[in-house]
Write a protein that holds these residues in place. Structure first.
Motif, PDB file in Angstrom:
ATOM      1  N   TRP A  12       0.830  -1.214   0.000  1.00  0.00           N
ATOM      2  CA  TRP A  12       0.000   0.000   0.000  1.00  0.00           C
ATOM      3  C   TRP A  12       0.858   1.254   0.000  1.00  0.00           C
ATOM      4  CZ3 TRP A  12      -0.948   4.311   3.004  1.00  0.00           C
ATOM      5  CH2 TRP A  12      -2.156   4.978   2.775  1.00  0.00           C
ATOM      6  N   ALA A  13       1.881   1.285   0.849  1.00  0.00           N
ATOM      7  CA  ALA A  13       2.723   2.476   0.984  1.00  0.00           C
ATOM      8  C   ALA A  13       3.470   2.777  -0.317  1.00  0.00           C
ATOM      9  CB  ALA A  13       3.707   2.285   2.137  1.00  0.00           C
ATOM     10  N   TRP A  14       3.982   1.738  -0.978  1.00  0.00           N
ATOM     11  CA  TRP A  14       4.725   1.946  -2.223  1.00  0.00           C
ATOM     12  C   TRP A  14       3.831   2.558  -3.296  1.00  0.00           C
ATOM     13  CZ3 TRP A  14       8.608   3.426  -4.499  1.00  0.00           C
ATOM     14  CH2 TRP A  14       9.047   3.005  -5.761  1.00  0.00           C
ATOM     15  N   ASP A  15       2.597   2.113  -3.360  1.00  0.00           N
ATOM     16  CA  ASP A  15       1.646   2.699  -4.305  1.00  0.00           C
ATOM     17  C   ASP A  15       1.408   4.173  -3.991  1.00  0.00           C
ATOM     18  OD1 ASP A  15      -0.446   2.357  -6.455  1.00  0.00           O
ATOM     19  OD2 ASP A  15      -1.752   2.922  -4.785  1.00  0.00           O
ATOM     20  N   LYS A  16       1.273   4.505  -2.702  1.00  0.00           N
ATOM     21  CA  LYS A  16       1.021   5.895  -2.302  1.00  0.00           C
ATOM     22  C   LYS A  16       2.263   6.770  -2.475  1.00  0.00           C
ATOM     23  CE  LYS A  16      -3.243   5.369  -1.325  1.00  0.00           C
ATOM     24  NZ  LYS A  16      -4.247   5.936  -2.248  1.00  0.00           N
ATOM     25  N   ILE A  17       3.451   6.196  -2.274  1.00  0.00           N
ATOM     26  CA  ILE A  17       4.687   6.953  -2.483  1.00  0.00           C
ATOM     27  C   ILE A  17       4.778   7.418  -3.935  1.00  0.00           C
ATOM     28  CG2 ILE A  17       7.207   6.676  -2.670  1.00  0.00           C
ATOM     29  CD1 ILE A  17       6.988   4.890  -0.112  1.00  0.00           C
ATOM     30  N   GLN A  18       4.451   6.519  -4.855  1.00  0.00           N
ATOM     31  CA  GLN A  18       4.476   6.889  -6.274  1.00  0.00           C
ATOM     32  C   GLN A  18       3.494   8.017  -6.561  1.00  0.00           C
ATOM     33  OE1 GLN A  18       4.205   3.240  -8.811  1.00  0.00           O
ATOM     34  NE2 GLN A  18       4.589   2.172  -6.881  1.00  0.00           N
ATOM     35  N   GLU A  19       2.313   7.908  -5.960  1.00  0.00           N
ATOM     36  CA  GLU A  19       1.273   8.911  -6.191  1.00  0.00           C
ATOM     37  C   GLU A  19       1.622  10.240  -5.521  1.00  0.00           C
ATOM     38  OE1 GLU A  19      -3.184   9.644  -4.418  1.00  0.00           O
ATOM     39  OE2 GLU A  19      -2.670   7.596  -5.019  1.00  0.00           O
ATOM     40  N   TYR A  20       2.056  10.186  -4.274  1.00  0.00           N
ATOM     41  CA  TYR A  20       2.261  11.402  -3.477  1.00  0.00           C
ATOM     42  C   TYR A  20       3.477  12.197  -3.943  1.00  0.00           C
ATOM     43  CZ  TYR A  20       1.542  14.159   0.780  1.00  0.00           C
ATOM     44  OH  TYR A  20       1.256  15.166   1.681  1.00  0.00           O
ATOM     45  N   PHE A  21       4.533  11.473  -4.362  1.00  0.00           N
ATOM     46  CA  PHE A  21       5.763  12.153  -4.770  1.00  0.00           C
ATOM     47  C   PHE A  21       5.953  12.152  -6.290  1.00  0.00           C
ATOM     48  CE2 PHE A  21       6.642  10.624  -0.418  1.00  0.00           C
ATOM     49  CZ  PHE A  21       6.892  11.844   0.204  1.00  0.00           C
ATOM     50  N   ASN A  22       4.908  11.694  -7.004  1.00  0.00           N
ATOM     51  CA  ASN A  22       4.900  11.710  -8.467  1.00  0.00           C
ATOM     52  C   ASN A  22       6.119  10.973  -9.040  1.00  0.00           C
ATOM     53  OD1 ASN A  22       3.871  12.314 -11.011  1.00  0.00           O
ATOM     54  ND2 ASN A  22       4.945  14.284 -11.119  1.00  0.00           N
ATOM     55  N   LEU A  23       6.257   9.725  -8.670  1.00  0.00           N
ATOM     56  CA  LEU A  23       7.385   8.912  -9.090  1.00  0.00           C
ATOM     57  C   LEU A  23       6.908   7.653  -9.813  1.00  0.00           C
ATOM     58  CD1 LEU A  23       9.452   9.120  -5.786  1.00  0.00           C
ATOM     59  CD2 LEU A  23       9.970  10.322  -7.919  1.00  0.00           C
ATOM     60  N   SER A  24       7.813   7.048 -10.581  1.00  0.00           N
ATOM     61  CA  SER A  24       7.496   5.799 -11.285  1.00  0.00           C
ATOM     62  C   SER A  24       8.424   4.697 -10.782  1.00  0.00           C
ATOM     63  CB  SER A  24       7.689   5.983 -12.790  1.00  0.00           C
ATOM     64  OG  SER A  24       7.706   4.728 -13.438  1.00  0.00           O
ATOM     65  N   PRO A  25       7.903   3.481 -10.592  1.00  0.00           N
ATOM     66  CA  PRO A  25       8.770   2.381 -10.119  1.00  0.00           C
ATOM     67  C   PRO A  25       9.869   2.020 -11.111  1.00  0.00           C
ATOM     68  CG  PRO A  25       6.625   1.542 -10.779  1.00  0.00           C
ATOM     69  CD  PRO A  25       6.512   3.030 -10.782  1.00  0.00           C
ATOM     70  N   ASP A  26       9.673   2.366 -12.387  1.00  0.00           N
ATOM     71  CA  ASP A  26      10.655   2.010 -13.420  1.00  0.00           C
ATOM     72  C   ASP A  26      11.775   3.038 -13.531  1.00  0.00           C
ATOM     73  OD1 ASP A  26       9.135  -0.252 -14.098  1.00  0.00           O
ATOM     74  OD2 ASP A  26       7.856   0.956 -15.415  1.00  0.00           O
ATOM     75  N   THR A  27      11.540   4.243 -13.030  1.00  0.00           N
ATOM     76  CA  THR A  27      12.543   5.302 -13.213  1.00  0.00           C
ATOM     77  C   THR A  27      13.025   5.908 -11.902  1.00  0.00           C
ATOM     78  OG1 THR A  27      10.773   6.952 -13.448  1.00  0.00           O
ATOM     79  CG2 THR A  27      11.613   5.910 -15.478  1.00  0.00           C
ATOM     80  N   ILE A  28      12.511   5.455 -10.782  1.00  0.00           N
ATOM     81  CA  ILE A  28      12.913   6.027  -9.503  1.00  0.00           C
ATOM     82  C   ILE A  28      14.419   5.826  -9.293  1.00  0.00           C
ATOM     83  CG2 ILE A  28      12.442   3.931  -8.155  1.00  0.00           C
ATOM     84  CD1 ILE A  28      11.425   5.783  -5.905  1.00  0.00           C
ATOM     85  N   THR A  29      15.046   6.833  -8.714  1.00  0.00           N
ATOM     86  CA  THR A  29      16.492   6.787  -8.504  1.00  0.00           C
ATOM     87  C   THR A  29      16.819   7.046  -7.040  1.00  0.00           C
ATOM     88  OG1 THR A  29      16.782   9.150  -8.913  1.00  0.00           O
ATOM     89  CG2 THR A  29      16.874   7.674 -10.837  1.00  0.00           C
ATOM     90  N   ALA A  30      18.080   6.838  -6.716  1.00  0.00           N
ATOM     91  CA  ALA A  30      18.546   7.132  -5.362  1.00  0.00           C
ATOM     92  C   ALA A  30      18.348   8.602  -5.031  1.00  0.00           C
ATOM     93  CB  ALA A  30      20.016   6.740  -5.228  1.00  0.00           C
ATOM     94  N   LYS A  31      18.510   9.454  -6.018  1.00  0.00           N
ATOM     95  CA  LYS A  31      18.316  10.896  -5.796  1.00  0.00           C
ATOM     96  C   LYS A  31      16.882  11.196  -5.390  1.00  0.00           C
ATOM     97  CE  LYS A  31      18.999  15.409  -7.957  1.00  0.00           C
ATOM     98  NZ  LYS A  31      19.395  16.136  -9.199  1.00  0.00           N
ATOM     99  N   ASP A  32      15.916  10.517  -6.025  1.00  0.00           N
ATOM    100  CA  ASP A  32      14.499  10.698  -5.663  1.00  0.00           C
ATOM    101  C   ASP A  32      14.253  10.272  -4.215  1.00  0.00           C
ATOM    102  OD1 ASP A  32      13.786  11.564  -8.252  1.00  0.00           O
ATOM    103  OD2 ASP A  32      13.596   9.484  -8.935  1.00  0.00           O
ATOM    104  N   ILE A  33      14.858   9.168  -3.835  1.00  0.00           N
ATOM    105  CA  ILE A  33      14.646   8.655  -2.474  1.00  0.00           C
ATOM    106  C   ILE A  33      15.306   9.566  -1.454  1.00  0.00           C
ATOM    107  CG2 ILE A  33      15.023   6.698  -0.920  1.00  0.00           C
ATOM    108  CD1 ILE A  33      14.900   4.899  -3.416  1.00  0.00           C
TER     109      ILE A  33
END
Length: 661
Positions: free
Chosen positions: A555-576
């Motif tokens: 659930w949290a991973w889905d909301k992280i993508q939505e809340y911080f406007n990120l994609s699981p395929d392109t997320i980087t260490a800088k985003d985190i």
């Protein structure tokens, strides 16, 4: 155990010791039986007797040798090394275990067949019926929640009722049991009651049609002047001091006393009830009420603390007591609070004053509901900064008094969870919609029977944003705790959920937090007949509880993508790193809010009534001697330490992630 008939000489010895029998041939005894400690006993029906070699040492040092005297026994089996003395009437139709101590009992019997409290319908929430829960030995809070609240699934309810009825039939007998190492002292009437191992019943007035599920790990104590009818009492519970129960289920490690009165109510793990009364309530885990003037009626509660004089109304003097209310987990009521049902109060909210508007604040967790000029004023999210809220979250796990290795209720203690955070998302949506509809310049906003000040609305948005950032940051840091973070690809692999289960809405099943999809699967399995016994249903609850953190991450991973406007395929260490920095800022900001809230407890107005006969200097010294110094308060020190620990955790995580940059 091997039994034999009495010998002629033993019969003569027993007769010489004042014993009589309707038929001596109906008495069987242990092969090493000795008549020495059997005196003035009237036997009838089928009787089995053990051996009596042990001495009991009572408080004060008095010793009593095991044996039977001054009692009438009918259709009874008495175990080894048991002491039974001075039963004014008789004991009938009971199998009594080993090492039992029964002294000065009025009457104990089973009349015809009994299910010992199993199968009793408790008209919870609605006094007129419609939400009945059938109580039984293995009732969990989650099972009861579904049986009571899912009346929109009649096929489900029918199946659950049939499952419980079958269990009830299996536990129906015309013989009662008293387990091993039980003590029954100075007690009145016990009728149709099953008493399990290590229970103590002491100076109790009347027990009828129930089960006391005591055991060696967590004994039950029933105390002075207790009266209970149609009940189940679970392991570790204490029912004391004139408590009166009618059609009630008492869960594990509950404490009821000081003349508490309850009818048609369910109390689950670690509930406490003293002085006041309850009628038709669903008391989920940690429902606490201590005050004589407090009435809880027709409501569902959990992790709740009821203030003195708290009250609710479940009817409007029209069609009777047909209304119900819900206080979601973590609710509190201030002294002299009142709520007119129907109403629904959001999680971890504080209710102050009297409320007549049938409010629904379920989408506004961590709020205050305050009475002002006969209106309900809603202050969204403000309870997130309250020192009391944090103290509650910390104390609940520490106050779990269950010692039984088999926990009946699956209890999630997390303050921030998919359940509460999803409510915050809903709250933000509602508050932004109010701003859009009514305009940002409005002084007040109206929402579901409540009035919200403009300043409170904007503060609520801020509080919810901080808490959401804290929860999502906690989740991603925890998920990556074992990740070496050598590349973005490796990080993305670690972030993948274990399964798709956990998405969408979550539910709180009276302590158990679980995804709606998994609860719906359970319901379908019951309806279809794939789950046909109580143990299998409770096993599903146990597994959902065990898998919580895996499901939470989905659930949290889905909301992280939505809340911080990120994609699981392109997320980087800088985003985190950006998320962790925001998390660190949110955690520290919230902790400082809590720190300042705690400071209020040491402000000058709180010094009032200290230093009774001295000057202001004496007042300050007296206050510090009693309450301590703010900076050295244990909770304050813990908050400051939490800031240090979380700040370092954030820095360490950022340093680890920086390897990928």
């Amino acid at each position: 155990m091997e039994y034999r008939k009495l010998t002629e000489s033993e019969i003569v010895e027993l007769q010489n010791q004042g014993c009589v029998a309707s038929n001596w041939d109906s008495i069987s005894v242990h092969r090493q039986f000795n008549t020495a400690y059997i005196r003035h006993v009237n036997f009838s029906g089928d009787i089995k007797l053990g051996i009596y070699e042990k001495e009991f040492t009572l408080p004060g040092g008095i010793k009593k040798h095991s044996g039977i005297k001054n009692v009438t026994l009918h259709n009874c089996e008495i175990g080894n090394n048991t002491f039974i003395s001075d039963v004014n009437n008789y004991i009938a139709n009971y199998k009594i275990g080993d090492n039992v101590f029964i002294h000065n009992l009025e009457l104990m019997y089973v009349d015809h067949e009994s299910s010992f409290g199993n199968g009793i319908e408790v008209t919870v929430l609605n006094e007129t019926g419609g939400r009945e829960v059938i109580i039984h030995d293995k009732l969990s809070a989650s099972f009861a929640y579904i049986m009571s609240f899912y009346r929109h699934r009649p096929a489900l309810i029918h199946k659950m009722q049939e499952i419980v009825k079958l269990y009830t039939q299996q536990n129906t007998s015309n013989i009662g049991t008293v387990g091993n190492n039980v003590k029954i002292i100075n007690t009145g009437t016990i009728k149709n009651v099953r008493i399990r191992d290590y229970a103590t019943i002491e100076s109790t007035c009347h027990l009828e049609n129930g089960t006391i599920n005591s055991n060696e790990y967590d004994p039950v104590h029933i105390g002075y002047n207790v009266m209970a009818k149609d009940f189940i009492i679970s392991s570790g519970s204490h029912v004391e001091d004139g408590t009166m129960l009618t059609r009630c289920f008492i869960g594990q490690a509950c404490q009821l006393g000081h003349t508490y009165s309850a009818s048609d109510s369910l109390f689950f793990s670690n509930c406490q009830g003293e002085n006041g009364e309850a009628c038709a309530i669903f008391a989920g885990p940690y429902t606490v009420t201590h005050h004589k003037s407090t009435l809880l009626i027709s409501g569902m509660y959990s992790f709740m603390n009821a203030g003195s004089g708290s009250n609710q109304s479940n009817h409007m003097y029209k069609l009777g007591p047909i209304h119900q209310g819900v206080m979601e987990r973590g609710g509190k009521t201030a002294s002299d609070s009142y709520i007119l049902w129907p109403a629904k109060i959001g999680a971890f909210s504080l209710v102050m004053g009297r409320h007549y508007r049938n409010s629904d604040t379920s989408k506004m967790p961590f709020s205050y509901l305050i009475e002002h000029d006969d209106e309900t004023v809603l202050v969204p999210g403000v309870n997130l900064r309250s020192v009391g809220t944090i103290r509650d979250a910390q104390k609940f796990p520490k106050r779990d008094k269950r010692k039984d290795p088999h926990k009946m209720d699956q209890i999630n203690f997390n303050l921030l969870s998919p359940y509460t955070v999803q409510k915050m998302f809903q709250g933000i949506e509602v508050l932004n919609e109010l701003l859009s509809t009514c305009g940002e310049a409005s002084v007040h906003y109206t929402y579901r029977g409540c009035r919200i000040k403009g300043s409170s609305l904007r503060s609520g948005l801020k509080y919810y944003d901080i808490a959401i950032t804290k929860f999502l940051g906690n989740s991603i840091i925890s998920r990556l705790s074992n990740c070496p973070c050598t590349s973005d690809e490796e990080i993305r692999e670690y972030l993948k959920p274990d399964s798709s289960a956990g998405l969408d809405k979550w539910r709180d099943l009276a302590g158990l937090l679980a995804p709606s999809t998994e609860i719906d699967k359970l319901i379908e399995d019951i309806e279809s007949g794939r789950l046909t016994c109580i143990e299998d249903i409770n096993a599903v609850f146990e597994k959902l509880h065990k898998d919580y953190y895996s499901l939470e991450w989905t659930w949290a991973w889905d909301k992280i993508q939505e809340y911080f406007n990120l994609s699981p395929d392109t997320i980087t260490a800088k985003d985190i790193i950006t998320i962790v920095e925001k998390w660190k800022e949110a955690v520290v900001k919230l902790d400082w809010m809590i720190y300042e809230d705690a400071r209020k407890e040491f402000s000058l107005p709180t010094h009032t009534s200290f230093g009774m006969d001295g000057n202001k200097k004496d007042q300050k010294i007296d206050f510090e001697q009693v309450r301590g110094i703010f900076e050295k308060n244990a909770f304050v020190e813990a908050v400051l330490e939490h800031i240090k620990v979380k700040s370092k955790l954030g820095e360490d995580t950022i340093e680890r992630l920086s390897k990928c940059l």
